[in-house]
Write a protein that holds these residues in place. Structure first.
Motif, PDB file in Angstrom:
ATOM      1  N   ILE A  38      12.898   9.710  23.633  1.00  0.00           N
ATOM      2  CA  ILE A  38      13.530  10.505  22.577  1.00  0.00           C
ATOM      3  C   ILE A  38      14.852  11.078  23.062  1.00  0.00           C
ATOM      4  O   ILE A  38      15.870  11.033  22.365  1.00  0.00           O
ATOM      5  N   ARG A  39      14.850  11.590  24.276  1.00  0.00           N
ATOM      6  CA  ARG A  39      16.056  12.211  24.831  1.00  0.00           C
ATOM      7  C   ARG A  39      17.173  11.189  25.020  1.00  0.00           C
ATOM      8  O   ARG A  39      18.354  11.534  24.932  1.00  0.00           O
ATOM      9  N   SER A  40      16.814   9.931  25.271  1.00  0.00           N
ATOM     10  CA  SER A  40      17.829   8.890  25.427  1.00  0.00           C
ATOM     11  C   SER A  40      18.427   8.462  24.091  1.00  0.00           C
ATOM     12  O   SER A  40      19.540   7.935  24.041  1.00  0.00           O
ATOM     13  N   LYS A  41      17.675   8.688  23.003  1.00  0.00           N
ATOM     14  CA  LYS A  41      18.133   8.263  21.677  1.00  0.00           C
ATOM     15  C   LYS A  41      18.895   9.350  20.931  1.00  0.00           C
ATOM     16  O   LYS A  41      19.709   9.059  20.046  1.00  0.00           O
ATOM     17  N   VAL A  42      18.602  10.609  21.281  1.00  0.00           N
ATOM     18  CA  VAL A  42      19.128  11.728  20.498  1.00  0.00           C
ATOM     19  C   VAL A  42      20.014  12.602  21.379  1.00  0.00           C
ATOM     20  O   VAL A  42      19.573  13.060  22.432  1.00  0.00           O
ATOM     21  N   PRO A  43      21.260  12.845  20.987  1.00  0.00           N
ATOM     22  CA  PRO A  43      22.127  13.727  21.767  1.00  0.00           C
ATOM     23  C   PRO A  43      21.513  15.106  21.959  1.00  0.00           C
ATOM     24  O   PRO A  43      20.778  15.600  21.096  1.00  0.00           O
ATOM     25  N   ALA A  44      21.830  15.723  23.079  1.00  0.00           N
ATOM     26  CA  ALA A  44      21.202  16.993  23.448  1.00  0.00           C
ATOM     27  C   ALA A  44      21.383  18.066  22.391  1.00  0.00           C
ATOM     28  O   ALA A  44      20.471  18.865  22.137  1.00  0.00           O
ATOM     29  N   GLU A  45      22.549  18.102  21.742  1.00  0.00           N
ATOM     30  CA  GLU A  45      22.804  19.171  20.773  1.00  0.00           C
ATOM     31  C   GLU A  45      22.081  18.923  19.451  1.00  0.00           C
ATOM     32  O   GLU A  45      22.122  19.763  18.552  1.00  0.00           O
ATOM     33  N   GLN A  46      21.396  17.780  19.320  1.00  0.00           N
ATOM     34  CA  GLN A  46      20.654  17.483  18.097  1.00  0.00           C
ATOM     35  C   GLN A  46      19.142  17.659  18.273  1.00  0.00           C
ATOM     36  O   GLN A  46      18.353  17.210  17.448  1.00  0.00           O
ATOM     37  N   ILE A  47      18.739  18.307  19.354  1.00  0.00           N
ATOM     38  CA  ILE A  47      17.337  18.645  19.595  1.00  0.00           C
ATOM     39  C   ILE A  47      17.225  20.168  19.616  1.00  0.00           C
ATOM     40  O   ILE A  47      18.011  20.848  20.275  1.00  0.00           O
ATOM     41  N   VAL A 101      18.405  21.278  26.412  1.00  0.00           N
ATOM     42  CA  VAL A 101      19.648  22.040  26.488  1.00  0.00           C
ATOM     43  C   VAL A 101      20.249  22.233  25.102  1.00  0.00           C
ATOM     44  O   VAL A 101      21.406  22.629  24.973  1.00  0.00           O
ATOM     45  N   GLY A 102      19.472  21.940  24.053  1.00  0.00           N
ATOM     46  CA  GLY A 102      19.947  22.097  22.686  1.00  0.00           C
ATOM     47  C   GLY A 102      19.656  23.472  22.137  1.00  0.00           C
ATOM     48  O   GLY A 102      19.391  24.421  22.881  1.00  0.00           O
ATOM     49  N   ASN A 103      19.683  23.577  20.815  1.00  0.00           N
ATOM     50  CA  ASN A 103      19.482  24.859  20.149  1.00  0.00           C
ATOM     51  C   ASN A 103      18.081  25.391  20.421  1.00  0.00           C
ATOM     52  O   ASN A 103      17.131  24.626  20.580  1.00  0.00           O
ATOM     53  N   SER A 104      17.937  26.726  20.474  1.00  0.00           N
ATOM     54  CA  SER A 104      16.656  27.306  20.859  1.00  0.00           C
ATOM     55  C   SER A 104      16.557  28.733  20.357  1.00  0.00           C
ATOM     56  O   SER A 104      17.569  29.369  20.050  1.00  0.00           O
ATOM     57  N   GLY A 105      15.335  29.247  20.271  1.00  0.00           N
ATOM     58  CA  GLY A 105      15.132  30.641  19.901  1.00  0.00           C
ATOM     59  C   GLY A 105      13.895  30.805  19.055  1.00  0.00           C
ATOM     60  O   GLY A 105      13.039  29.927  18.979  1.00  0.00           O
ATOM     61  N   SER A 442      35.252  14.368  28.797  1.00  0.00           N
ATOM     62  CA  SER A 442      36.408  13.606  28.355  1.00  0.00           C
ATOM     63  C   SER A 442      36.910  14.237  27.063  1.00  0.00           C
ATOM     64  O   SER A 442      36.321  15.202  26.564  1.00  0.00           O
ATOM     65  N   ALA A 443      37.969  13.680  26.485  1.00  0.00           N
ATOM     66  CA  ALA A 443      38.515  14.256  25.263  1.00  0.00           C
ATOM     67  C   ALA A 443      37.531  14.156  24.104  1.00  0.00           C
ATOM     68  O   ALA A 443      37.511  15.004  23.209  1.00  0.00           O
ATOM     69  N   ALA A 444      36.705  13.101  24.117  1.00  0.00           N
ATOM     70  CA  ALA A 444      35.844  12.830  22.964  1.00  0.00           C
ATOM     71  C   ALA A 444      34.402  13.268  23.141  1.00  0.00           C
ATOM     72  O   ALA A 444      33.693  13.467  22.155  1.00  0.00           O
ATOM     73  N   GLU A 445      33.941  13.397  24.399  1.00  0.00           N
ATOM     74  CA  GLU A 445      32.516  13.680  24.572  1.00  0.00           C
ATOM     75  C   GLU A 445      32.234  14.369  25.904  1.00  0.00           C
ATOM     76  O   GLU A 445      33.074  14.394  26.812  1.00  0.00           O
ATOM     77  N   LEU A 446      31.044  14.934  25.970  1.00  0.00           N
ATOM     78  CA  LEU A 446      30.536  15.542  27.187  1.00  0.00           C
ATOM     79  C   LEU A 446      29.278  14.786  27.591  1.00  0.00           C
ATOM     80  O   LEU A 446      28.367  14.611  26.779  1.00  0.00           O
ATOM     81  N   LYS A 447      29.241  14.330  28.833  1.00  0.00           N
ATOM     82  CA  LYS A 447      28.069  13.621  29.323  1.00  0.00           C
ATOM     83  C   LYS A 447      27.353  14.475  30.357  1.00  0.00           C
ATOM     84  O   LYS A 447      27.963  14.961  31.304  1.00  0.00           O
ATOM     85  N   LEU A 448      26.064  14.663  30.139  1.00  0.00           N
ATOM     86  CA  LEU A 448      25.199  15.372  31.069  1.00  0.00           C
ATOM     87  C   LEU A 448      24.188  14.365  31.594  1.00  0.00           C
ATOM     88  O   LEU A 448      23.508  13.697  30.808  1.00  0.00           O
ATOM     89  N   ARG A 449      24.121  14.260  32.888  1.00  0.00           N
ATOM     90  CA  ARG A 449      23.268  13.238  33.498  1.00  0.00           C
ATOM     91  C   ARG A 449      21.841  13.314  32.953  1.00  0.00           C
ATOM     92  O   ARG A 449      21.213  14.362  32.944  1.00  0.00           O
ATOM     93  N   GLY A 450      21.365  12.155  32.457  1.00  0.00           N
ATOM     94  CA  GLY A 450      20.009  12.073  31.942  1.00  0.00           C
ATOM     95  C   GLY A 450      19.880  12.361  30.459  1.00  0.00           C
ATOM     96  O   GLY A 450      18.779  12.276  29.909  1.00  0.00           O
ATOM     97  N   TYR A 451      20.994  12.693  29.790  1.00  0.00           N
ATOM     98  CA  TYR A 451      20.964  13.019  28.368  1.00  0.00           C
ATOM     99  C   TYR A 451      21.949  12.134  27.617  1.00  0.00           C
ATOM    100  O   TYR A 451      22.942  11.665  28.185  1.00  0.00           O
ATOM    101  N   ALA A 452      21.688  11.928  26.322  1.00  0.00           N
ATOM    102  CA  ALA A 452      22.664  11.253  25.477  1.00  0.00           C
ATOM    103  C   ALA A 452      23.925  12.110  25.387  1.00  0.00           C
ATOM    104  O   ALA A 452      23.873  13.338  25.461  1.00  0.00           O
ATOM    105  N   ALA A 453      25.075  11.454  25.224  1.00  0.00           N
ATOM    106  CA  ALA A 453      26.362  12.156  25.226  1.00  0.00           C
ATOM    107  C   ALA A 453      26.474  13.130  24.056  1.00  0.00           C
ATOM    108  O   ALA A 453      25.936  12.905  22.967  1.00  0.00           O
ATOM    109  N   VAL A 454      27.206  14.210  24.287  1.00  0.00           N
ATOM    110  CA  VAL A 454      27.470  15.223  23.270  1.00  0.00           C
ATOM    111  C   VAL A 454      28.867  15.008  22.724  1.00  0.00           C
ATOM    112  O   VAL A 454      29.839  14.917  23.490  1.00  0.00           O
TER     113      VAL A 454
END
Length: 466
Positions: A38-47, A101-105, A442-454
């Motif tokens: 799931i984490r490989s398919k879905v960007p971190a900010e969308q979880i 590392v996505g939305n939480s609370g 980069s200008a277009a995205e943020l990559k966190l090791r082990g997660y889909a790009a943001v």
């Protein structure tokens, strides 16, 4: 006798956090697929993760000990304050189970807290900002102080009241198995512990991954009571939430489906005030929508009142109705109290066997102190699959079914394991901790090791105001 702290390396964790580790692990195992997929398919900010305890953590390892320690001649520990926070269940899921590392609370709304979190997750997915949500509530209120506080509010059934209630039966001892009697002659509720978690996918991801489809959340409605006298008394807000949930069900499924193929999971606390007010609400809404015999269930007769988690208890048990074809009856209630409204309602005092294909929807009602009212509209798995086929086509549903064979087999194997032994909870303490060196910008995205790009290439939502 359930001791989740013996099943993993718990370190002075409050009981609700121990239950969080166990309950959230159970939900993930039951998915039948690896979270890394799931984490490989879905960007971190969308979880997102929404979970909490409305009463915070009030046992000794949390706020209870924080307040008691000095009085007992002990030292306040470094953990009691931070581990006592109400949103800590979500924090534990992020830090020790998912690595999220996505939305939480959490949103706190007394006994409607789970519905509040569910609504936040549904809104996130409906808006397209999120694709996956882990939603839950945990409550561990069985402490002397909490029990005494509820008793002093005359909210709990006690021995003397139960003996008086059953005096006509000649009973000399309280009938504890029938202490909670929703909509019958009753004297108060029974406190309970619970930890419940569900995982929500958007429809496209569910189809793509072959996810088990247990049902769908149509919508969740929240309304306050407006002006009040007693802050703990019920008010007008629950009329609004139940009516809106019924209207939302009708909007999706049609009037005939609402009238003939829906049922209600009542809040049903077993207090005299609840039986009068909640039955009046259901009756008024049923009459308005032309429902002649709306089935009403009340699961607290089995589970007790788990406060923040009570709505989650209702949701999970409702999924069981569609799985097993039985709506549990209110067996602790021999007959309805005279002040219960019955017009348009069918209170199930016995188990009701049903064809799961003939129940399209369920209305899940929650009421909380302070005027926290929330009602959810839940759609059956049959209705959900029909809607998915309409949107994605028969070919896509055929592919879903093919992928689901492996997922369903893994889920079934896990369920068999649960029947024989306790699970080993997921608990990743000091595991794969990330820091700034794991980031690539980069200008277009943020990559966190082990997660889909943001994605960082965002549109201006206020373009018309420039």
């Amino acid at each position: 006798g359930f001791q989740p702290d013996k099943l993993y390396a718990a370190r002075s964790h409050p009981r609700a956090l121990q239950m969080t580790v166990y309950g959230a692990s159970d939900a993930l195992y039951a998915l039948g697929m690896n979270w890394d997929l799931i984490r490989s398919k879905v960007p971190a900010e969308q979880i997102c993760v929404y979970a909490g305890s409305s009463m915070n953590q009030l046992d000794y390892n949390g706020y209870g000990g924080l307040l008691q320690a000095r009085l007992l001649g002990r030292k306040i520990t470094s953990k009691q304050l931070p581990l006592g926070f109400g949103e800590m269940p979500a924090d534990f899921i992020n830090a020790y189970i998912l690595g999220n590392v996505g939305n939480s609370g959490t949103s706190l709304g007394a006994c409607a807290s789970f519905h509040y979190n569910l609504r936040q997750a549904v809104r996130d997915i409906q808006s397209g900002t999120h694709r996956v949500a882990v939603v839950g509530s945990v409550e561990a209120p069985l402490t002397p102080e909490i029990i005494e506080a509820f008793a002093n509010m005359n909210a709990l059934a006690d021995d003397a009241s139960l003996r008086a209630l059953d005096a006509h039966l000649g009973l000399s001892e309280p009938d504890y198995r029938r202490a909670c009697r929703p909509f019958g002659n009753n004297v108060g509720f029974t406190l309970a512990e619970s930890a419940q978690f569900v995982v929500l996918f958007d429809d496209a991801l569910a189809v793509e991954l072959g996810a088990n489809i247990h049902g769908a959340v149509n919508d969740v409605f929240i309304n306050a009571d407006g002006f009040k006298k007693s802050i703990a008394s019920p008010g007008v807000g629950n009329y609004l939430t139940v009516a809106r949930a019924a209207a939302a069900t009708r909007a999706v499924l049609g009037e005939e489906s609402l009238q003939q193929r829906s049922f209600v999971q009542a809040h049903g606390t077993s207090t005299p005030q609840n039986r009068v007010t909640e039955s009046a609400i259901f009756s008024k809404v049923a009459d308005h929508f032309g429902i002649e015999a709306w089935p009403v269930a009340a699961l607290k007769s089995y589970l007790g009142h788990s406060i923040a988690c009570s709505g989650a208890d209702q949701l999970v048990m409702t999924l069981g109705v569609w799985q097993h074809g039985v709506i549990p009856g209110i067996l602790t209630t021999g007959e309805l109290a005279e002040d219960v409204s019955t017009s348009g309602l069918d209170f199930l005092l016995e188990h009701r066997e049903v064809d799961p294909l003939a129940i399209d929807s369920a209305i899940l009602n929650a009421k909380g102190f302070g005027g926290n009212n929330a009602t959810a509209s839940l759609l059956s798995p049959t209705v959900t699959r029909r809607m998915l086929e309409k949107r994605h086509g028969k070919a896509a549903l055929g592919q879903w079914q093919k992928h689901n064979e492996t997922v369903a087999a893994a889920s079934a194997a896990y369920q068999q394991q649960c029947s024989h032994t306790h699970i080993t909870p997921i608990y990743h303490y000091d595991h794969d901790v990330r820091d700034g060196t794991d980031l690539e910008l980069s200008a277009a995205e943020l990559k966190l090791r082990g997660y889909a790009a943001v994605d960082l290439d965002l549109d201006n939502p206020y373009g018309d105001m420039r």
